[in-house]
Design an enzyme around this catalytic site. Structure first.
Site, PDB file in Angstrom:
ATOM      1  N   HIS A   1       0.866  -1.184   0.000  1.00 13.27           N
ATOM      2  CA  HIS A   1       0.000   0.000   0.000  1.00 13.27           C
ATOM      3  C   HIS A   1       0.894   1.222   0.000  1.00 13.27           C
ATOM      4  O   HIS A   1       1.696   1.427   0.907  1.00 13.27           O
ATOM      5  CB  HIS A   1      -0.917   0.017   1.226  1.00 13.27           C
ATOM      6  CG  HIS A   1      -1.881   1.174   1.202  1.00 13.27           C
ATOM      7  ND1 HIS A   1      -3.129   1.086   0.622  1.00 13.27           N
ATOM      8  CD2 HIS A   1      -1.752   2.445   1.657  1.00 13.27           C
ATOM      9  CE1 HIS A   1      -3.741   2.256   0.731  1.00 13.27           C
ATOM     10  NE2 HIS A   1      -2.920   3.098   1.348  1.00 13.27           N
ATOM     11  N   CYS A   2       0.765   2.032  -1.038  1.00 14.52           N
ATOM     12  CA  CYS A   2       1.633   3.205  -1.212  1.00 14.52           C
ATOM     13  C   CYS A   2       0.914   4.443  -0.688  1.00 14.52           C
ATOM     14  O   CYS A   2      -0.141   4.835  -1.203  1.00 14.52           O
ATOM     15  CB  CYS A   2       1.987   3.388  -2.686  1.00 14.52           C
ATOM     16  SG  CYS A   2       3.057   4.820  -3.000  1.00 14.52           S
ATOM     17  N   VAL A   3       1.501   5.061   0.328  1.00 17.51           N
ATOM     18  CA  VAL A   3       0.878   6.237   0.921  1.00 17.51           C
ATOM     19  C   VAL A   3       0.906   7.430  -0.025  1.00 17.51           C
ATOM     20  O   VAL A   3       0.027   8.298   0.028  1.00 17.51           O
ATOM     21  CB  VAL A   3       1.584   6.592   2.258  1.00 17.51           C
ATOM     22  CG1 VAL A   3       3.027   6.990   2.014  1.00 17.51           C
ATOM     23  CG2 VAL A   3       0.843   7.699   2.989  1.00 17.51           C
TER      24      VAL A   3
ATOM     25  N   ASN B   1      -1.862   6.979  -2.171  1.00 15.63           N
ATOM     26  CA  ASN B   1      -3.009   6.628  -1.331  1.00 15.63           C
ATOM     27  C   ASN B   1      -3.834   5.511  -1.967  1.00 15.63           C
ATOM     28  O   ASN B   1      -5.054   5.580  -2.033  1.00 15.63           O
ATOM     29  CB  ASN B   1      -3.896   7.846  -1.086  1.00 15.63           C
ATOM     30  CG  ASN B   1      -4.848   7.610   0.087  1.00 15.63           C
ATOM     31  OD1 ASN B   1      -4.508   6.928   1.046  1.00 15.63           O
ATOM     32  ND2 ASN B   1      -6.051   8.155  -0.002  1.00 15.63           N
TER      33      ASN B   1
END
Length: 276
Positions: A128-130, A133
């Site tokens: 999950h890439c912040v 998002n």
């Protein structure tokens, strides 16, 4: 009945409204503006042929990066089909076990994982890439890696222009504001180039081995166990660099750098495994 949490539309809306996404776009705009209208303009001048050529190249890299960024952030990384049901015989033939998600109350295909942030299972989830998002998974991994590639090119290009301006031209560094601008810009461009470049190298390695970040972590223990028992470990989905790259970027090399050219992707529930 399986419970479905979230969806493509909800994920896209959340991604657009994310402060991290806004911050990432703001950094892109800051780097682009400072590179063209501060460093390049001072070094060569935007009105000169050389300055205009560099400006066009930087603009192209930033535009390509932004387009791939939007594709990665807005696209559905891959939702488990509501009609998915594991094939027990096929799973046993491939050495795979049927996996059930207690949170989604449904079976999930091989290489799928439940994302605690998105609150749903994602096909071939990498992480999950912040910054976008959004999860990076089967549906948007190509756009993600193209975004990282273009971001690396753009950051390095901007850093080189900054260094050329810094070393080849005279500056009024006795003025505190000028000195602070160049110090902050140099630190930002250096760390952007270093971090994004390292991320690109990491995902090129994963791409060539047809492996996700989650699978790499699992493979570390598997390699240790294989070595301990005198065996040689090989990732079950590693079909060789050429096939691995084609599975992600597509069979047509002319479409490799187009984040929307994803016609080669299937439903993301079955994957070819190596015979070795």
């Amino acid at each position: 009945m399986a419970r479905r949490r979230g969806g493509p539309a909800a994920a896209s809306a959340t991604a657009v409204a994310s402060p991290a996404v806004v911050g990432t776009v703001a950094v892109m705009a800051l780097v682009y503006y400072s590179t063209l209208f501060v460093f390049l303009d001072h070094w060569l001048g935007l009105g000169t042929p050389a300055g205009a050529a560099h400006a066009a190249a930087v603009s192209l890299a930033v535009a390509a990066c932004f387009f791939a960024f939007v594709c990665a952030a807005a696209a559905d990384p891959g939702s488990v089909p509501a009609s998915f049901a594991p094939d027990a015989e096929a799973a046993q033939g491939q050495g795979l076990k049927s996996r059930y998600c207690d949170k989604c109350c449904m079976f999930k295909p091989p290489r799928s994982h439940h994302c605690k942030v998105c609150k749903r299972c994602v096909l071939k989830m990498d992480h999950h890439c912040v910054w976008i998002n959004n999860c990076v998974g089967y549906g948007n991994y190509k756009a993600f890696i193209i975004c990282v590639l273009n971001a690396t090119i753009g950051s390095l290009y901007s850093f080189v222009i900054f260094l050329c301006d810094l070393l080849l031209k005279e500056h009024e560094f006795h003025i505190l504001s000028v000195k602070m601008v160049y110090i902050l810009a140099g630190v930002l461009l250096f760390f952007l180039s270093l971090t994004i470049g390292s991320l690109l190298c990491w995902h090129i390695y994963l791409l060539c081995h047809n492996m996700t970040t989650i699978e790499y972590r699992e493979a570390v223990r598997a390699k240790w166990l294989a070595k301990k028992s005198g065996q040689k470990y090989r990732h079950r989905f590693d079909l060789g660099p050429r096939k691995n790259i084609q599975m992600i970027l597509g069979p047509n090399i002319l479409c490799w750098l187009c984040p929307t050219a994803t016609g080669h992707l299937k439903d993301g529930t079955e994957f070819q495994i190596t015979n070795n």
